[in-house]
Design a protein around this motif. Structure first.
Motif, PDB file in Angstrom:
ATOM      1  N   HIS A  56      46.041  -4.548 -14.499  1.00 16.54           N
ATOM      2  CA  HIS A  56      46.455  -4.970 -15.839  1.00 16.54           C
ATOM      3  C   HIS A  56      45.545  -4.350 -16.900  1.00 16.54           C
ATOM      4  N   HIS A  57      44.267  -4.228 -16.563  1.00 16.67           N
ATOM      5  CA  HIS A  57      43.293  -3.687 -17.504  1.00 16.67           C
ATOM      6  C   HIS A  57      43.117  -2.175 -17.359  1.00 16.67           C
ATOM      7  N   PHE A  58      43.267  -1.667 -16.138  1.00 13.63           N
ATOM      8  CA  PHE A  58      43.116  -0.233 -15.879  1.00 13.63           C
ATOM      9  C   PHE A  58      44.322   0.216 -15.058  1.00 13.63           C
ATOM     10  N   ARG A  59      45.188   0.997 -15.654  1.00 17.64           N
ATOM     11  CA  ARG A  59      46.462   1.326 -15.022  1.00 17.64           C
ATOM     12  C   ARG A  59      46.312   2.219 -13.796  1.00 17.64           C
ATOM     13  N   SER A  60      45.172   2.862 -13.663  1.00 13.57           N
ATOM     14  CA  SER A  60      44.928   3.733 -12.515  1.00 13.57           C
ATOM     15  C   SER A  60      43.428   3.848 -12.283  1.00 13.57           C
ATOM     16  N   LYS A  61      43.063   4.370 -11.131  1.00 14.07           N
ATOM     17  CA  LYS A  61      41.649   4.589 -10.859  1.00 14.07           C
ATOM     18  C   LYS A  61      41.093   5.629 -11.824  1.00 14.07           C
ATOM     19  N   GLN A  62      41.902   6.599 -12.160  1.00  8.52           N
ATOM     20  CA  GLN A  62      41.470   7.623 -13.111  1.00  8.52           C
ATOM     21  C   GLN A  62      41.108   7.008 -14.450  1.00  8.52           C
ATOM     22  N   GLU A  63      41.870   6.029 -14.888  1.00  8.13           N
ATOM     23  CA  GLU A  63      41.564   5.344 -16.143  1.00  8.13           C
ATOM     24  C   GLU A  63      40.268   4.559 -16.028  1.00  8.13           C
ATOM     25  N   LEU A  64      40.022   4.007 -14.854  1.00  7.81           N
ATOM     26  CA  LEU A  64      38.775   3.267 -14.624  1.00  7.81           C
ATOM     27  C   LEU A  64      37.584   4.221 -14.610  1.00  7.81           C
ATOM     28  N   VAL A  65      37.765   5.387 -14.021  1.00 14.29           N
ATOM     29  CA  VAL A  65      36.697   6.390 -14.032  1.00 14.29           C
ATOM     30  C   VAL A  65      36.377   6.805 -15.468  1.00 14.29           C
ATOM     31  N   ALA A  66      37.408   6.988 -16.278  1.00 14.34           N
ATOM     32  CA  ALA A  66      37.199   7.353 -17.682  1.00 14.34           C
ATOM     33  C   ALA A  66      36.409   6.268 -18.414  1.00 14.34           C
ATOM     34  N   ALA A  67      36.746   4.998 -18.153  1.00 15.82           N
ATOM     35  CA  ALA A  67      36.032   3.890 -18.784  1.00 15.82           C
ATOM     36  C   ALA A  67      34.578   3.846 -18.315  1.00 15.82           C
ATOM     37  N   PHE A  68      34.366   4.129 -17.056  1.00 14.85           N
ATOM     38  CA  PHE A  68      33.008   4.182 -16.511  1.00 14.85           C
ATOM     39  C   PHE A  68      32.185   5.259 -17.202  1.00 14.85           C
ATOM     40  N   LEU A  69      32.766   6.449 -17.375  1.00 16.20           N
ATOM     41  CA  LEU A  69      32.053   7.542 -18.028  1.00 16.20           C
ATOM     42  C   LEU A  69      31.743   7.208 -19.489  1.00 16.20           C
ATOM     43  N   GLU A  70      32.685   6.550 -20.163  1.00 12.97           N
ATOM     44  CA  GLU A  70      32.445   6.136 -21.547  1.00 12.97           C
ATOM     45  C   GLU A  70      31.319   5.107 -21.620  1.00 12.97           C
ATOM     46  N   GLN A  71      31.331   4.192 -20.653  1.00 14.81           N
ATOM     47  CA  GLN A  71      30.263   3.183 -20.610  1.00 14.81           C
ATOM     48  C   GLN A  71      28.914   3.836 -20.343  1.00 14.81           C
ATOM     49  N   ARG A  72      28.921   4.820 -19.463  1.00 16.56           N
ATOM     50  CA  ARG A  72      27.693   5.535 -19.145  1.00 16.56           C
ATOM     51  C   ARG A  72      27.149   6.242 -20.381  1.00 16.56           C
ATOM     52  N   GLU A  73      28.040   6.858 -21.139  1.00 14.42           N
ATOM     53  CA  GLU A  73      27.588   7.538 -22.348  1.00 14.42           C
ATOM     54  C   GLU A  73      26.962   6.549 -23.335  1.00 14.42           C
ATOM     55  N   ARG A  74      27.599   5.405 -23.494  1.00 16.43           N
ATOM     56  CA  ARG A  74      27.070   4.419 -24.433  1.00 16.43           C
ATOM     57  C   ARG A  74      25.699   3.919 -23.987  1.00 16.43           C
ATOM     58  N   LEU A  75      25.577   3.550 -22.721  1.00 19.19           N
ATOM     59  CA  LEU A  75      24.330   2.968 -22.226  1.00 19.19           C
ATOM     60  C   LEU A  75      23.235   4.010 -22.031  1.00 19.19           C
ATOM     61  N   TRP A  76      23.606   5.164 -21.471  1.00 18.70           N
ATOM     62  CA  TRP A  76      22.600   6.160 -21.096  1.00 18.70           C
ATOM     63  C   TRP A  76      22.332   7.145 -22.230  1.00 18.70           C
ATOM     64  N   THR A  77      23.387   7.813 -22.700  1.00 17.87           N
ATOM     65  CA  THR A  77      23.195   8.849 -23.708  1.00 17.87           C
ATOM     66  C   THR A  77      22.770   8.278 -25.052  1.00 17.87           C
ATOM     67  N   VAL A  78      23.513   7.270 -25.529  1.00 15.54           N
ATOM     68  CA  VAL A  78      23.293   6.768 -26.881  1.00 15.54           C
ATOM     69  C   VAL A  78      22.151   5.761 -26.939  1.00 15.54           C
ATOM     70  N   GLU A  79      22.251   4.691 -26.128  1.00 15.47           N
ATOM     71  CA  GLU A  79      21.292   3.593 -26.239  1.00 15.47           C
ATOM     72  C   GLU A  79      19.954   3.884 -25.565  1.00 15.47           C
ATOM     73  N   TRP A  80      19.936   4.861 -24.655  1.00 15.88           N
ATOM     74  CA  TRP A  80      18.679   5.165 -23.970  1.00 15.88           C
ATOM     75  C   TRP A  80      18.129   6.524 -24.373  1.00 15.88           C
ATOM     76  N   LEU A  81      18.829   7.607 -24.022  1.00 18.21           N
ATOM     77  CA  LEU A  81      18.297   8.938 -24.269  1.00 18.21           C
ATOM     78  C   LEU A  81      18.057   9.201 -25.757  1.00 18.21           C
TER      79      LEU A  81
END
Length: 203
Positions: A56-81
């Motif tokens: 219901h929230h992620f229509r495919s695994k690919q969409e979930l991977v995209a959300a994971f990468l976006e989350q990684r960018e926010r936490l790692w690239t922006v908020e940390w690096l």
């Protein structure tokens, strides 16, 4: 740095909470094991969310991977690096070098999990949406390095940023091999390169 945090309130708590639990589970699993080797059933089990709710929230695994990468960018690239290199140093040149100091601490931490952006690049063939997404997130890091290079007055900030990121990527790979001094060693080469570029600027 690798934690997934969401604030939920009101009547939407259960709906948003389900999405947050799925993303938190996926984030942990994908960071540790890559994205291709982790199936939806494993994420369902780890999150405690029904498979129907996940889709219901992620229509495919690919969409979930995209959300994971976006989350990684926010936490790692922006908020940390980005935030840490700016906190540790004031001048653009010192901020560029501070990235390697930051990496050195990261490599020695319990939270070191390599670079998911690079992992995803290797997991999928050219043209795959997940690979394109990972490449874009790496490009966003490169853009940050380009901005610092431009602020430092380097003549070709795009080329500089590409070369600098190669040194950063190499340090990550070397650390994954077990060389915890990789960032310090890469910083030596980076410092020489930076000085040569600044010398060209001065002439």
């Amino acid at each position: 740095m690798t934690a997934v945090r969401h604030s939920v309130s009101g009547a939407s708590a259960s709906r948003v909470g389900a999405r947050a639990r799925v993303l938190a589970a996926a984030y942990e699993l994908f960071s540790q094991r890559g994205t291709r080797d982790v199936g939806i059933d494993t994420i369902v089990k780890r999150s405690g969310v029904a498979k129907m709710s996940l889709y219901h929230h992620f229509r495919s695994k690919q969409e979930l991977v995209a959300a994971f990468l976006e989350q990684r960018e926010r936490l790692w690239t922006v908020e940390w690096l980005k935030s840490e290199v700016c906190r540790r140093a004031r001048s653009p040149g010192k901020r560029l070098l501070a990235a390697f100091d930051l990496f050195s601490d990261w490599f020695r931490s319990d939270g070191f999990d390599g670079c998911p952006f690079m992992k995803v690049l290797l997991e999928y063939p050219p043209g795959h949406p997940s690979r394109r997404a990972a490449a874009q997130h790496l490009a966003n890091i490169r853009e940050f390095l380009k901005e610092l290079a431009a602020e430092a007055g380097i003549r070709n900030p795009g080329l500089f940023a590409s070369t600098w990121q190669i040194l950063m990527k190499g340090a990550v790979v070397s650390a994954c091999e077990g060389n915890l001094n990789a960032a310090r060693e890469a910083k030596v080469a980076a410092g020489l390169y930076l000085r040569s570029c600044l010398a060209v600027r001065a002439n």
